[in-house]
Scaffold this active site. Sequence first.
Site, PDB file in Angstrom:
ATOM      1  N   ASP A 228     -16.386   9.779  13.837  1.00 55.95           N
ATOM      2  CA  ASP A 228     -17.385  10.785  13.486  1.00 55.95           C
ATOM      3  C   ASP A 228     -17.394  11.942  14.483  1.00 55.95           C
ATOM      4  O   ASP A 228     -17.343  11.725  15.696  1.00 55.95           O
ATOM      5  CB  ASP A 228     -18.762  10.104  13.456  1.00 55.95           C
ATOM      6  CG  ASP A 228     -19.886  11.043  13.079  1.00 55.95           C
ATOM      7  OD1 ASP A 228     -19.850  11.563  11.951  1.00 55.95           O
ATOM      8  OD2 ASP A 228     -20.789  11.266  13.912  1.00 55.95           O
TER       9      ASP A 228
ATOM     10  N   GLU B  20     -13.073  13.147  11.798  1.00 54.77           N
ATOM     11  CA  GLU B  20     -13.827  14.215  11.144  1.00 54.77           C
ATOM     12  C   GLU B  20     -13.794  15.455  12.035  1.00 54.77           C
ATOM     13  O   GLU B  20     -14.466  15.513  13.050  1.00 54.77           O
ATOM     14  CB  GLU B  20     -15.278  13.788  10.913  1.00 54.77           C
ATOM     15  CG  GLU B  20     -16.102  14.876  10.242  1.00 54.77           C
ATOM     16  CD  GLU B  20     -17.606  14.656  10.386  1.00 54.77           C
ATOM     17  OE1 GLU B  20     -18.353  15.133   9.506  1.00 54.77           O
ATOM     18  OE2 GLU B  20     -18.038  14.037  11.378  1.00 54.77           O
TER      19      GLU B  20
END
Length: 491
Positions: free
Chosen positions: A211, A252
Site C-alpha cells: 500500500d 500501489e
Amino acid sequence: MHPIGLLLSLIGVGAQHAAPLHQDNAPLQSAHPSTCYEVFVRSFYDSNGDGIGDLRGLTQKLDYISGLGADCVWLMPVAESPSYHGYDVTDYNKVEPDYGTNDDLKAFVAAAHQHKIRVLVDLVLNHTSSEHPWFQEALRDTAAPHRNWYRWSTTPGNNWHKSPVRDEYYFGLFWSGMPDLNYENPAVLEEMKRVARFWLDSLHVDGFRLDAVRHLVEVGNEFSNTPGTHQVLRDFGQYVRSTSPQSYTIGEVWDNTDVILTYYPDQLDAYFAFPISEALMEAVRTGKAGGLLPTVEQFARAEPARRWAPFQRNHDQTRTMTALGNDPAGAKLAATILLTLPGVPFVYYGEEIGMTGDKPDERLRTPMQWSGTSAGFTSGKPWEGGQADSLTVNVAAEEHAQNSLLNTYRWLIQQRRSNPALAEGELIPVETGSESVLAYIRKAESRAMLVVVNLGRTASRPFALPDGTWSPAMAPRAAVISPFPKRLGRP
C-alpha cells in the site's frame, strides 16, 4: 473477409461456466498470476451470522472465485486493526479477530492452493495505527526503544499532528490515526522484512500487495517518490524474492506513467498501471479510444507484461457501473478490453456482476451481492447496507443467464487462460480510421487474436486489416474477438 470466430456484443456473449482449469494435482502456475481478484474480506461472505465477512466464509466461496477463472486473490488488509478497512495496523503478526484467526488464514491459503489460486495479502509499510503498541510507547516515553520508529517535531506543519501527551507533533501523511513509520531508521525496514517473512513462512501466503509505497520516505516537503523510497523498496523487494523465489510483490504507485516507470527494474515485481485504468474508463465513457493504446504501449515498451497490472477500478474508486452511468453494454466493453490487454489484470470483487458504488469509501466496499437480499451475504445484519440494485444485480440472477456480465467475465478470463496470444502475446495496434473504433492484435509466436471494439453509439464501417482483408461492420457498443488467420509480422 475472414470469418469471425468469437463474437461479443451488447446482445449476448457466448459464455458458459468456466471448466476447471487445472488438474487437482497440478502445481501452481509459475512466476506470476494470470488474472487476480481483489477481495475485501469484510464484505465477501459471512460464515457465522455476525454481519461481517470472514476467512471461513471466503474459504467457502473459493469455488466461485475458481469458477470465475482467477488464479490469484488479493486480500485487502487482514491484520489486526481498529478500523473497518484495516489500513491502520495494531498487530502485524495477528489476523483481525473479526475475520478469524491465524489458523483460519492458513486454512484459507491451503484451500486456495488446492484450487491452484495463489494468495496475496495487503501489507501496509508506510504507517501503523496510532493504537499500535510501538506508537503508544513512543508517544509516552521519549527514550522508548520505538521512539525513532516515527517522526517527531517541535513545530507544527502540514501533515504534522499534535501529540496528546506533550508539546510536540508527529507526522502522519494520511490521518492522525495513521502515524508514518520512519524508514531513515534501519530498524524499521528490518522489522518489516521480519513481518514479510512471518506471513510467507508461517501463514504461507504467496506475496504482497504493498500500500501507498511512493510515500515511504519523506524528505523535507517532498512526500512522494524520493530516492530513499526507491532504496527501501529495492531492499525489501530483493529480500522477499530471496526468501520466497516464487513470491509476487505488487505496489500501489498512484501516479503518471513516467513516475511509475522509475520504480523499475529492481524494486518490486510489479506495479498497478493506474494510467491504463483511467484511459480505459475514459474510452468507454466517452466512446473515443483516445490515449488508451498509446498508454498501454508505453508500459509494454518499458517492461515485460508480467511486471504491470491493468485494472478497471479498485477499492478507492467509483465502481465501473456507476462511473459509466449504469451502462451494461459499456461494462461488457470495459471487461473485454481489460481482459484482452497485456499485463496481469486485476478485477475488484463485484465488478463482474456490475455492482454499483461511489464515495464515501464504505459505499465502494459494500457486501457482495450473492442474492436478491442481504441473506446471501449474512444471516445477520450486514456491517454495511447493500446497494439499492441488489435485488436485480447479484450472482444468483446472473449465474445461469448466458449473456450476463458475470458469464462474460468467466468467458473472457477462460479465453485469456487458454490462449497464449491473449495471455502472453505482444500488442499490435491496428489503424481503424475512426476514433470510436479500437482495434489491436495480440500475437504470440504463430498464434494471433484480433480484438475490435466499437465504443461508439452508431454502427462502424469496415476497415482494412494488416493481412489485406477487411474487418466486419460493427454494431454500436459491440466487440469482436477473432483468431487472426495469418502468421503475422508487424504491419
